[in-house]
Design an enzyme around this catalytic site. Structure first.
Site, mmCIF file in Angstrom:
data_model
loop_
_atom_site.group_PDB
_atom_site.id
_atom_site.type_symbol
_atom_site.label_atom_id
_atom_site.label_comp_id
_atom_site.label_asym_id
_atom_site.label_seq_id
_atom_site.Cartn_x
_atom_site.Cartn_y
_atom_site.Cartn_z
ATOM 1 N N ASP A 134 -11.542 -85.719 48.857
ATOM 2 C CA ASP A 134 -10.149 -86.049 48.535
ATOM 3 C C ASP A 134 -10.003 -87.177 47.512
ATOM 4 O OD1 ASP A 134 -7.364 -85.807 48.734
ATOM 5 O OD2 ASP A 134 -7.258 -87.348 50.277
ATOM 6 N N CYS A 188 -1.869 -63.687 46.349
ATOM 7 C CA CYS A 188 -0.454 -64.026 46.531
ATOM 8 C C CYS A 188 0.462 -62.888 46.083
ATOM 9 C CB CYS A 188 -0.107 -65.288 45.749
ATOM 10 S SG CYS A 188 -0.797 -66.796 46.457
ATOM 11 N N CYS A 191 4.687 -62.481 45.876
ATOM 12 C CA CYS A 191 5.342 -63.399 46.809
ATOM 13 C C CYS A 191 5.619 -64.743 46.130
ATOM 14 C CB CYS A 191 4.471 -63.597 48.041
ATOM 15 S SG CYS A 191 5.176 -64.729 49.262
ATOM 16 N N CYS A 198 10.878 -74.554 48.657
ATOM 17 C CA CYS A 198 10.523 -75.973 48.508
ATOM 18 C C CYS A 198 11.803 -76.804 48.474
ATOM 19 C CB CYS A 198 9.714 -76.196 47.240
ATOM 20 S SG CYS A 198 9.322 -77.935 46.933
ATOM 21 N N CYS A 214 7.519 -83.885 45.010
ATOM 22 C CA CYS A 214 6.945 -83.327 46.237
ATOM 23 C C CYS A 214 7.181 -84.284 47.407
ATOM 24 C CB CYS A 214 5.451 -83.089 46.046
ATOM 25 S SG CYS A 214 4.611 -82.454 47.516
ATOM 26 N N CYS A 240 4.496 -83.037 54.142
ATOM 27 C CA CYS A 240 5.449 -81.931 54.249
ATOM 28 C C CYS A 240 4.662 -80.640 54.348
ATOM 29 C CB CYS A 240 6.368 -81.905 53.031
ATOM 30 S SG CYS A 240 7.569 -80.563 53.030
ATOM 31 N N CYS A 243 5.867 -75.501 52.397
ATOM 32 C CA CYS A 243 5.272 -74.436 51.588
ATOM 33 C C CYS A 243 4.115 -73.743 52.298
ATOM 34 C CB CYS A 243 4.829 -74.960 50.222
ATOM 35 S SG CYS A 243 3.471 -76.140 50.257
#
Length: 381
Positions: A134, A188, A191, A198, A214, A240, A243
């Site tokens: 990360d 995906c 879609c 969002c 975001c 969040c 999504c």
């Protein structure tokens, strides 16, 4: 032992130590990613938490001499919480995103990568390795995509067929010439649910994110939250999941696999009002082991105030008045002022009028005026 046989043993060992997926990628530069990142910088879409040097983010050979391969790992985390407490009037609750349930994933993945390094070193003493999770220079998602862990979705997450997008990612650069995994095709299709739902329109187009909009990023900032986002943050304290929760590929992906990521419901969905007065020591003791605590208590407290305003929680008014009058931090004072206006109790109005006469900070004064304006609008109505 030949390299092919060792690679198979490494995959088996990874499974033994709690790695849910492992893939192998070339350490060639990520040319397409560099173009995307440069465009992101031009548009000011980056969060500011990233490594600013695009060469370091896209050229593994700058991070490890003689880099040949990159090992990508993924660990699934839960999307369901058992016995989740329900908030109610007088006892409202906030929510941490699923990626911050249970043990801090940075530590969990680093432990596994350290074990992998030790396993490799026994069989290949000449091996050179560099691991990261990360906060490293490389893009975990770009590496995972190249290594066949999953495909890069329109919401910019990596989606795996087995666990959906609920996976933590990490990687190891090495000089060992492993056989590379096959990348996955994008699944995906047409879609666009994640784009359409969002709350802030942060997903500009499929695969591009404006981090400045975001909610996951906004909950981690330490300053005043821009006005346009205060009404949509809801009761989110950190992160969040919108999504992800709307994604069809995540349906029925509970991922109740690793005990260390099982959330404590009172930490993942804590009562909001106690957060307003929590001490630094208590915050560290209660929340210090989850990834959502990395920015300290101030953003969490600010978000808790906004959540109480979202609920128009009248029981919080005395505590908010105390913050307005006594807290040393302008962001907390000012956010409390705004919240008092949103909740709309007479004692809040009186407190705002009183403090306006003595407040020295200009930004806080602006927030007090915003709070008073809510009362003026209500009187007009």
């Amino acid at each position: 032992m030949n390299l092919e046989g060792f690679q198979q043993e490494l995959v088996a060992y990874a499974s033994e130590i709690g790695i849910d997926k492992i893939g192998f990628a070339s350490a060639e530069p990520f040319y397409n990613l560099r173009h995307q990142l440069a465009r992101q910088q031009q548009l000011n879409y980056q969060s500011g938490f990233e490594e600013p040097d695009l060469d370091k983010r896209t050229r593994p050979e700058l991070l490890l001499d003689e880099a040949v391969s990159i090992i990508s790992i993924a660990i699934a985390y839960p999307s369901k919480m058992e016995d989740a407490p329900q908030g109610m009037r007088g006892a409202r609750r906030g929510i941490f995103s699923r990626s911050s349930w249970g043990k801090d994933y940075h530590a969990a993945l680093k432990e596994r990568l350290t074990l992998l390094e030790a396993f490799i070193a026994v069989h290949f003493p000449e091996a050179r390795m560099r691991s990261m999770v990360d906060t490293g220079e490389l893009s975990d998602r770009a590496v995972a995509e190249r290594a066949g862990i999953g495909w890069s979705a329109k919401n910019t997450s990596i989606i795996t067929p087995e666990f959906g997008s609920y996976v933590y990612l990490g990687e190891m650069i090495t000089n060992i010439p492993f056989r590379y995994s096959e990348p996955m095709e994008d699944q995906c299709g047409d879609c666009r649910l994640c784009i359409d739902v969002c709350p802030t329109g942060a997903i500009v187009e499929g695969g591009q994110l404006n981090a400045q909009r975001c909610i996951s990023f906004l909950t981690q900032t330490k300053g005043f939250l821009p006005d346009e986002f205060r009404g949509v943050i809801g009761n989110r304290l950190y992160g969040c999941d919108t999504c992800q929760t709307v994604c069809p590929k995540n349906k029925r992906k509970a991922n109740l696999i690793h005990a260390e990521f099982t959330p404590d419901p009172e930490i993942a969905k804590p009562l909001l009002e106690p957060l307003l007065t929590i001490s630094n020591r208590e915050f560290k003791e209660r929340f210090g082991y989850v990834s959502g605590s990395w920015r300290g208590k101030k953003p969490i407290q600010r978000n808790a105030i906004l959540a109480l305003a979202h609920f128009k929680e009248k029981s919080a008014v005395p505590a908010l008045i105390k913050l307005l009058m006594e807290d040393e931090r302008p962001v907390i004072r000012g956010t409390a002022a705004w919240a008092l206006g949103k909740i709309g109790m007479p004692e809040g109005f009186e407190a705002l009028q009183t403090v306006l006469e003595t407040e020295q900070d200009e930004e806080v004064k602006d927030e007090i005026q915003k709070g008073l304006a809510f009362f003026a609008e209500e009187m007009k109505g």
